[in-house]
Design a protein around this motif. Structure first.
Motif, PDB file in Angstrom:
ATOM      1  N   ASP A 190      44.602  38.476  74.642  1.00 51.11           N
ATOM      2  CA  ASP A 190      45.529  39.104  75.563  1.00 51.11           C
ATOM      3  C   ASP A 190      45.337  40.614  75.469  1.00 51.11           C
ATOM      4  OD1 ASP A 190      47.584  39.712  77.237  1.00 51.11           O
ATOM      5  OD2 ASP A 190      49.175  38.995  75.927  1.00 51.11           O
ATOM      6  N   LEU A 191      45.419  41.300  76.563  1.00 49.11           N
ATOM      7  CA  LEU A 191      45.270  42.752  76.549  1.00 49.11           C
ATOM      8  C   LEU A 191      46.606  43.419  76.225  1.00 49.11           C
ATOM      9  CD1 LEU A 191      42.951  43.370  79.629  1.00 49.11           C
ATOM     10  CD2 LEU A 191      42.340  43.261  77.229  1.00 49.11           C
ATOM     11  N   SER A 192      47.294  42.868  75.236  1.00 46.14           N
ATOM     12  CA  SER A 192      48.578  43.429  74.842  1.00 46.14           C
ATOM     13  C   SER A 192      48.387  44.694  74.025  1.00 46.14           C
ATOM     14  CB  SER A 192      49.371  42.395  74.036  1.00 46.14           C
ATOM     15  OG  SER A 192      48.657  42.059  72.864  1.00 46.14           O
ATOM     16  N   ASP A 193      49.479  45.379  73.798  1.00 44.76           N
ATOM     17  CA  ASP A 193      49.423  46.672  73.123  1.00 44.76           C
ATOM     18  C   ASP A 193      49.153  46.567  71.632  1.00 44.76           C
ATOM     19  OD1 ASP A 193      49.924  47.995  75.505  1.00 44.76           O
ATOM     20  OD2 ASP A 193      52.090  47.848  75.250  1.00 44.76           O
TER      21      ASP A 193
ATOM     22  N   LYS B  78      44.674  50.936  81.122  1.00 45.80           N
ATOM     23  CA  LYS B  78      45.360  50.721  82.398  1.00 45.80           C
ATOM     24  C   LYS B  78      44.336  50.414  83.494  1.00 45.80           C
ATOM     25  CE  LYS B  78      49.416  53.544  81.419  1.00 45.80           C
ATOM     26  NZ  LYS B  78      50.118  54.811  81.700  1.00 45.80           N
ATOM     27  N   ILE B  79      43.220  51.134  83.455  1.00 47.11           N
ATOM     28  CA  ILE B  79      42.151  50.907  84.435  1.00 47.11           C
ATOM     29  C   ILE B  79      41.561  49.509  84.258  1.00 47.11           C
ATOM     30  CG2 ILE B  79      39.831  51.623  85.161  1.00 47.11           C
ATOM     31  CD1 ILE B  79      40.706  54.517  84.382  1.00 47.11           C
ATOM     32  N   VAL B  80      41.305  49.114  83.012  1.00 47.92           N
ATOM     33  CA  VAL B  80      40.755  47.783  82.737  1.00 47.92           C
ATOM     34  C   VAL B  80      41.713  46.711  83.235  1.00 47.92           C
ATOM     35  CG1 VAL B  80      40.146  46.171  80.892  1.00 47.92           C
ATOM     36  CG2 VAL B  80      39.343  48.541  80.786  1.00 47.92           C
TER      37      VAL B  80
ATOM     38  N   ASN C  84      43.089  42.534  87.097  1.00 49.43           N
ATOM     39  CA  ASN C  84      44.098  41.976  87.981  1.00 49.43           C
ATOM     40  C   ASN C  84      43.681  41.987  89.440  1.00 49.43           C
ATOM     41  OD1 ASN C  84      46.013  41.202  86.083  1.00 49.43           O
ATOM     42  ND2 ASN C  84      46.840  43.267  85.963  1.00 49.43           N
ATOM     43  N   SER C  85      42.732  42.866  89.816  1.00 51.37           N
ATOM     44  CA  SER C  85      42.296  42.934  91.204  1.00 51.37           C
ATOM     45  C   SER C  85      41.625  41.647  91.653  1.00 51.37           C
ATOM     46  CB  SER C  85      41.367  44.123  91.428  1.00 51.37           C
ATOM     47  OG  SER C  85      40.124  43.905  90.790  1.00 51.37           O
ATOM     48  N   ASP C  86      41.049  40.875  90.693  1.00 48.00           N
ATOM     49  CA  ASP C  86      40.448  39.589  91.044  1.00 48.00           C
ATOM     50  C   ASP C  86      41.496  38.591  91.497  1.00 48.00           C
ATOM     51  OD1 ASP C  86      37.928  40.467  90.466  1.00 48.00           O
ATOM     52  OD2 ASP C  86      37.875  39.629  88.464  1.00 48.00           O
ATOM     53  N   ASN C  87      42.718  38.770  91.063  1.00 50.68           N
ATOM     54  CA  ASN C  87      43.807  37.845  91.417  1.00 50.68           C
ATOM     55  C   ASN C  87      44.449  38.179  92.742  1.00 50.68           C
ATOM     56  OD1 ASN C  87      43.421  36.497  88.980  1.00 50.68           O
ATOM     57  ND2 ASN C  87      44.837  37.833  87.899  1.00 50.68           N
TER      58      ASN C  87
END
Length: 100
Positions: free
Chosen positions: A68-71, A88-90, A95-98
């Motif tokens: 997970d890309l969690s903090d 944030k960019i990653v 998310n843009s694929d979704n």
């Protein structure tokens, strides 16, 4: 699922016949068919994994681990920590694929 069944399924998803996979991996088709009853050598599995662009673990049917890309996870790129702005960019790119 056996390794043979995994190879067959992934090959179909990639639009490849088993013969094409065997050819690209420099193996005989009978070698692949033999995986129904005999365990292949790791070198042969690696060749097929490379052709199918998957990990050896995926061919072996092992569960894929995700992160997970969690903090609370520290990510690095080329040995340096990834800044919060870069993360944030990653996240936005992933998310843009979704959005489709």
């Amino acid at each position: 699922m056996s390794i043979y069944e995994n190879v067959k399924k992934i090959a179909e998803e990639e639009g490849l016949s088993l013969q094409k996979v065997a050819d690209k991996a420099n193996l005989s088709i009978n070698s692949l068919y033999g995986w129904k009853i005999n365990d292949p050598s790791i070198s042969k599995v690696e060749k097929v994994a490379n052709v199918l662009h998957v990990s050896v673990d995926k061919l072996l049917g092992k569960p894929v681990k995700s992160t997970d890309l969690s903090d609370d996870v520290q990510f690095t790129f080329q040995g340096r920590p990834i800044s919060e702005d870069e993360m944030k960019i990653v996240r936005r790119l992933l998310n843009s694929d979704n959005d489709d």
